[in-house]
Scaffold this motif. Structure first.
Motif: not given
Length: 298
Positions: A35-54
């Motif tokens: 549960p502490a790391h399940r956020w990685v399945y949110d592909k929008l959060e993954v994109a924003l974490s890399q400073n991509l426009d999303a």
């Protein structure tokens, strides 16, 4: 349970495993267990974490084209994905629960990573040879390192997955992460080398990584597809055993349930996946695929 595998054709890799810890091969299990790391399945959060426009559908992209896909989809991660080339297409294909993101270019790579307390300890990279409409001729498990992915994605892991210990699968395009999974790719663990499964179990049992990877080799996962509009029966075990004895072939997977209706299987539009031959010699793997193809189509 030992390694929690949903596909019976992949249990062959893990039958010798004896462990009391849960080791996921399915995203639905990993989502529940971490549960502490399940956020990685949110592909929008993954994109924003890399400073991509999303952004989610309903927000306005600054430019086109963009790529549209579900924000979270644990089964069939890319279902409903498409390129949107204009504001008119964005309006036409608006879908709740979907997102848009910068359209990336470059090499599409799947990477397995062994992570210990947020630190990458082992990498292996795979590329596929597409055969059209979501199908592949084969996947190439590369022996060489990829310094771009290991450098950029290694920094991302250290920054965002502190405290995580376990396997991580990353899909990247041009070095940017498009999907992250709290598991490994269970299609070709036999191509990672002798002792890799034991190292995997130790990672989850003891929280460290101990694997002698000095003798790695290129491997190949050769795929057989057939038409989607028919049912199939499994080949006889004698044929599978004969192919498994071919030098350079490491395993054969018959990748469907013969007692299921074809439409119950999740398959790409371009074909019904019938079999996979894992091997260290591509020509012998392709020849083995031809032997299986003869069974299905003669």
């Amino acid at each position: 349970m030992p390694i929690c595998e949903a596909d019976p054709w992949r249990l062959q890799y893990f039958r010798h495993v004896q462990t009391s810890v849960n080791i996921p091969t399915e995203d639905s299990d990993a989502w529940l267990w971490y549960p502490a790391h399940r956020w990685v399945y949110d592909k929008l959060e993954v994109a924003l974490s890399q400073n991509l426009d999303a952004g989610p559908h309903g927000t306005t992209p600054p430019r086109y084209p963009v790529f549209s896909k579900p924000i979270i989809n644990l089964k069939g991660m890319g279902v409903g994905s498409r390129v949107l080339r204009s504001a008119a297409e964005y309006e036409e294909f608006y879908a709740p629960g979907h997102m848009w993101v910068t359209l990336l270019e470059g090499r599409h790579v799947s990477s397995d990573v062994a992570v210990v307390n947020g630190e990458p300890r082992w990498w292996r990279h795979v590329t596929g040879k597409p055969a059209g409409e979501g199908t592949f001729d084969y996947w190439w498990v590369h022996s060489e390192t990829d310094h771009n992915i290991e450098g950029n994605c290694g920094q991302w892991i250290r920054r965002h997955l502190a405290g995580y210990t376990g396997m991580l699968n990353l899909e990247t395009i041009g070095g940017f992460i498009i999907e992250a999974h709290l598991r490994f790719a269970d299609q070709w663990p036999d191509l990672y080398g002798d002792g890799w499964i034991d190292a995997l179990v130790r990672l989850y049992e003891k929280g460290d990584w101990l694997f002698d990877d000095r003798n790695r080799h290129d491997g190949y996962s050769v795929v057989l597809f057939g038409p989607n509009d028919r049912g199939y029966m499994h080949p006889p075990q004698a044929l599978i055993d004969e192919i498994n004895r071919v030098d350079g072939v490491t395993s054969v997977q018959i990748t469907f349930h013969e007692d299921w209706a074809p439409e119950r299987h999740s398959m790409p539009p371009g074909g019904f996946r019938l079999a996979i031959v894992n091997c260290f010699d591509l020509a012998r793997g392709q020849s083995a695929r031809d032997r299986i193809k003869e069974f299905f189509f003669t």
